[in-house]
Scaffold this active site. Structure first.
Site, PDB file in Angstrom:
ATOM      1  N   HIS A  13       0.935  -0.865  -0.261  1.00  0.00           N
ATOM      2  CA  HIS A  13       0.107   0.555  -0.074  1.00  0.00           C
ATOM      3  C   HIS A  13       0.539   1.257   0.478  1.00  0.00           C
ATOM      4  O   HIS A  13       1.257   1.774   1.144  1.00  0.00           O
ATOM      5  CB  HIS A  13      -1.193  -0.229   1.454  1.00  0.00           C
ATOM      6  CG  HIS A  13      -1.528   0.774   1.117  1.00  0.00           C
ATOM      7  ND1 HIS A  13      -3.770   1.109   1.374  1.00  0.00           N
ATOM      8  CD2 HIS A  13      -1.497   2.184   1.273  1.00  0.00           C
ATOM      9  CE1 HIS A  13      -3.550   2.405   1.301  1.00  0.00           C
ATOM     10  NE2 HIS A  13      -2.762   2.860   1.125  1.00  0.00           N
ATOM     11  N   HIS A  15       1.386   5.191  -2.272  1.00  0.00           N
ATOM     12  CA  HIS A  15       1.284   6.460  -2.365  1.00  0.00           C
ATOM     13  C   HIS A  15       2.334   7.419  -3.128  1.00  0.00           C
ATOM     14  O   HIS A  15       3.019   7.735  -2.532  1.00  0.00           O
ATOM     15  CB  HIS A  15       1.041   7.370  -1.522  1.00  0.00           C
ATOM     16  CG  HIS A  15      -0.503   7.547  -1.401  1.00  0.00           C
ATOM     17  ND1 HIS A  15      -1.764   6.964  -1.075  1.00  0.00           N
ATOM     18  CD2 HIS A  15      -1.031   6.152   0.349  1.00  0.00           C
ATOM     19  CE1 HIS A  15      -3.093   6.815  -0.949  1.00  0.00           C
ATOM     20  NE2 HIS A  15      -3.012   6.412   0.243  1.00  0.00           N
ATOM     21  N   LYS A  99      -9.909  -0.329  -5.390  1.00  0.00           N
ATOM     22  CA  LYS A  99     -10.112   0.152  -4.879  1.00  0.00           C
ATOM     23  C   LYS A  99     -11.018   1.173  -4.232  1.00  0.00           C
ATOM     24  O   LYS A  99     -11.210   1.943  -4.963  1.00  0.00           O
ATOM     25  CB  LYS A  99      -8.268   1.629  -4.473  1.00  0.00           C
ATOM     26  CG  LYS A  99      -8.199   2.352  -2.938  1.00  0.00           C
ATOM     27  CD  LYS A  99      -7.953   1.678  -1.736  1.00  0.00           C
ATOM     28  CE  LYS A  99      -7.974   2.552  -0.780  1.00  0.00           C
ATOM     29  NZ  LYS A  99      -6.786   3.319  -0.577  1.00  0.00           N
ATOM     30  N   HIS A 136     -10.152   1.410   1.913  1.00  0.00           N
ATOM     31  CA  HIS A 136      -9.936   2.449   2.735  1.00  0.00           C
ATOM     32  C   HIS A 136     -11.255   2.158   4.082  1.00  0.00           C
ATOM     33  O   HIS A 136     -12.527   2.855   3.703  1.00  0.00           O
ATOM     34  CB  HIS A 136      -9.656   3.598   2.157  1.00  0.00           C
ATOM     35  CG  HIS A 136      -9.991   4.905   3.482  1.00  0.00           C
ATOM     36  ND1 HIS A 136      -8.266   6.042   3.295  1.00  0.00           N
ATOM     37  CD2 HIS A 136     -11.026   5.279   4.349  1.00  0.00           C
ATOM     38  CE1 HIS A 136      -8.577   6.472   4.606  1.00  0.00           C
ATOM     39  NE2 HIS A 136      -9.896   5.798   5.201  1.00  0.00           N
ATOM     40  N   HIS A 174      -4.495  -0.804   6.028  1.00  0.00           N
ATOM     41  CA  HIS A 174      -4.619   0.084   6.750  1.00  0.00           C
ATOM     42  C   HIS A 174      -5.087   0.244   8.381  1.00  0.00           C
ATOM     43  O   HIS A 174      -6.041   1.526   8.598  1.00  0.00           O
ATOM     44  CB  HIS A 174      -4.154   2.087   7.136  1.00  0.00           C
ATOM     45  CG  HIS A 174      -4.678   2.423   6.256  1.00  0.00           C
ATOM     46  ND1 HIS A 174      -6.074   2.041   5.563  1.00  0.00           N
ATOM     47  CD2 HIS A 174      -4.731   3.339   4.726  1.00  0.00           C
ATOM     48  CE1 HIS A 174      -7.220   3.083   5.326  1.00  0.00           C
ATOM     49  NE2 HIS A 174      -6.197   3.577   4.111  1.00  0.00           N
ATOM     50  N   ASP A 247       1.596   2.571   3.424  1.00  0.00           N
ATOM     51  CA  ASP A 247       0.968   4.127   3.222  1.00  0.00           C
ATOM     52  C   ASP A 247       1.464   5.086   3.196  1.00  0.00           C
ATOM     53  O   ASP A 247       0.818   6.133   3.746  1.00  0.00           O
ATOM     54  CB  ASP A 247      -0.841   3.746   4.562  1.00  0.00           C
ATOM     55  CG  ASP A 247      -1.907   4.869   4.128  1.00  0.00           C
ATOM     56  OD1 ASP A 247      -1.790   5.176   2.428  1.00  0.00           O
ATOM     57  OD2 ASP A 247      -2.541   5.266   4.857  1.00  0.00           O
TER      58      ASP A 247
HETATM   59  O1  DOR Z   1      -3.153   9.633   5.402  1.00  0.00           O
HETATM   60  C1  DOR Z   1      -3.798   9.414   4.579  1.00  0.00           C
HETATM   61  N1  DOR Z   1      -3.349   9.820   3.123  1.00  0.00           N
HETATM   62  N2  DOR Z   1      -4.455   8.907   4.627  1.00  0.00           N
HETATM   63  C2  DOR Z   1      -5.662   8.571   2.984  1.00  0.00           C
HETATM   64  O2  DOR Z   1      -6.193   7.736   3.366  1.00  0.00           O
HETATM   65  C3  DOR Z   1      -4.563   9.030   2.120  1.00  0.00           C
HETATM   66  C4  DOR Z   1      -3.360   8.826   2.185  1.00  0.00           C
HETATM   67  C5  DOR Z   1      -3.087  10.082   1.105  1.00  0.00           C
HETATM   68  O3  DOR Z   1      -3.601  10.336   0.291  1.00  0.00           O
HETATM   69  O4  DOR Z   1      -2.671  11.321   1.143  1.00  0.00           O
HETATM   70 ZN    ZN Z   2      -3.040   5.009   1.267  1.00  0.00          ZN
END
Ligand code: DOR
Ligand code: ZN
Length: 348
Positions: A13, A15, A99, A136, A174, A247
Site C-alpha cells: 500500500h 502513494h 480501491k 479504505h 491500514h 501507506d
Molecule cells: O493519511 C492518508 N493519506 N490516508 C489516506 O487514506 C490517503 C493518504 C493520502 O493520499 O495522502
Molecule cells: Zn493510502
C-alpha cells in the site's frame, strides 16, 4: 540480533503521486522494496486501465538507473466504473486491485463511492475475475466520532460486503483498531489487512506531543494505546492475513502545516527499519520476513521475490526535511533516529 537477512520485501500500500514528487519519493521505496501496490488517488483519479498503463509508464520512467522495481497498479473505483473495465483490468496483467474510497473519507476521495450498493455490479465482476478489492475502511458520517469510523465501517459496510461476495478477495487497508484485527482474523478465507508502521509504533498521544503534530496526522487517525497494541500483536502474530503496507503518503510541508492540514505520513525513507523496530519491541524479529516479504505476495498470488536484503541494528539519523520542488517533505521521525538500517539494499 545485529543483522537480519530476509527475502526482499514488497510494500502492499503506497502513494507515489506524480511529477516531481514521484521522482523525489520513488527512489526511497525502490531502493528496498521489490514491488509496491500503487494507490490510484491522483488528481484526476486513475479510474481506467488506460490511465493505469500511462501512470505505470511514468513510474518506470522515474526509476533510478539500474533499479529493479515493479509498480503494481490499481484502479480507483467510482459509481460509474463499468463492470467491463474489470475484465480489461484482469487481462492487462499490471492491474492487481481496485480501491474503494468512501467519498469524502480522505485525500482525493471525492470521486469515490457514496453507497457500496451502487457498485455491486462491479464487485460481482471483480469476484468473477478474481481481482482483489482494497478498502479504505472508514465511514464518512459526521455523526460518527472520527475515532470510531473504522469500527462503524466494519459493522455497516465491510462485514455485509464480505458475506455478499463470498469469493471476492478483500484487503482492509491500514487497520488501526482491535475491532479491525478481530474482524480480519475471524473473517472467511480471502480477507486480509495491511498494517502501517505508524499504527504499530505510535498511539494518538503522538498527535499532541508537546503541541499539535501535523506530521503525525494520517487517516485513519492514530488510535488509543490498546488499539496500537492489538494491531502490533496481529502484525507479529505470524498470521498470513496481516502484511506490510506503509501507506507512505507524501504531502508538501506547507500542506501539512496549515490551518486545515492534509492527512498523510511520509514513511518510505525508513519504512523497513521502522517495522524492524516495532517487531523487535514485541520480541518477534524472526516474524518480520513473513509479514514483509511472504504473506502479501501469497495473497496477491504473485511469486515471492528472489533477492535478499540485510538489515543491521545500527542507528541511522533521519533528515529533518527532504527537498521537494520549492517546498519540503517531512519524513516520519524527522531529525530523530531509527534503530535499524538497510545495509545490503536492492537485491545486491
Ligand atoms: O493519511 C492518508 N493519506 N490516508 C489516506 O487514506 C490517503 C493518504 C493520502 O493520499 O495522502
Ligand atoms: Zn493510502
Amino acid at each position: 540480533m545485529q543483522h537480519l537477512t530476509l527475502t526482499r520485501p514488497d510494500d502492499w500500500h503506497l502513494h507515489l503521486r506524480d511529477g516531481d514528487t514521484l521522482t523525489r519519493v520513488l527512489p526511497h521505496t525502490a531502493a528496498v522494496f521489490g514491488r509496491a501496490i500503487v494507490m490510484p488517488n491522483l488528481k484526476p483519479p486513475v479510474t481506467t486501465v488506460a490511465a493505469a498503463r500511462a501512470y505505470r509508464e511514468r513510474i518506470l520512467a522515474a526509476l533510478p538507473e539500474g533499479n529493479r522495481f515493479e509498480p503494481l497498479m490499481t484502479l480507483y473505483l467510482t459509481e460509474s466504473t463499468p463492470p467491463a473495465e474489470i475484465r480489461v483490468a484482469r487481462e492487462s496483467g499490471f492491474v492487481h486491485g481496485v480501491k474503494l474510497y468512501p467519498a469524502g473519507a480522505t485525500t482525493h476521495s471525492e470521486a469515490g463511492v457514496r453507497d457500496p450498493a451502487n457498485v455491486y455490479r462491479v464487485l460481482e465482476a471483480m469476484e468473477a475475475a478474481d481481482l482483489p478489492l482494497l478498502v479504505h475502511g472508514e465511514v464518512v458520517d459526521p455523526r460518527v466520532d472520527p475515532f470510531d469510523r473504522e469500527r462503524v465501517f466494519i459493522e455497516r459496510h465491510l462485514a455485509p460486503l464480505v458475506e455478499r461476495f463470498p469469493r471476492l478477495r478483500v484487503v482492509m487497508e491500514h487497520i488501526t483498531t482491535t475491532e479491525a484485527v478481530q474482524f480480519v482474523r475471524e473473517a472467511r478465507e480471502g480477507v486480509a489487512a495491511t498494517v502501517t508502521p505508524q499504527h504499530i509504533l505510535m498511539n494518538r498521544g503522538a498527535l499532541f506531543e508537546g503541541g499539535l503534530r501535523p506530521h503525525h496526522y494520517c487517516l485513519p487517525v492514530l488510535k488509543r494505546e490498546r488499539h496500537r497494541r492489538a494491531v502490533l500483536e496481529a502484525a507479529v502474530s505470524g498470521s498470513p492475513r496481516f502484511f506490510l503496507g506503509t501507506d507512505s503518503a507524501p504531502h508538501p510541508r506547507r500542506a501539512k502545516e496549515a490551518a486545515c492540514g492534509c492527512a498523510g505520513i511520509y514513511s518510505a525513507l525508513t519504512a523497513l527499519p521502522l517495522y524492524a523496530e516495532a517487531f523487535e519491541s514485541a520480541g518477534r524479529l524472526e516474524r518480520l520476513e513473513g509479514f514483509a516479504s511472504h504473506f502479501g505476495a501469497d495473497f496477491y498470488r504473485l511469486p515471492r521475490n528472489g533477492e535478499r536484503i540485510t538489515l543491521e541494528r545500527r542507528a541511522q539519523a533521519v533528515p529533518a526535511a527532504i527537498p521537494l520542488d520549492g517546498d519540503e517533505l517531512i519524513p516520519l521521525r524527522a531529525g530523530g533516529e531509527v534503530a535499524w538500517r538497510v545495509v545490503v539494499p536492492n537485491g545486491a
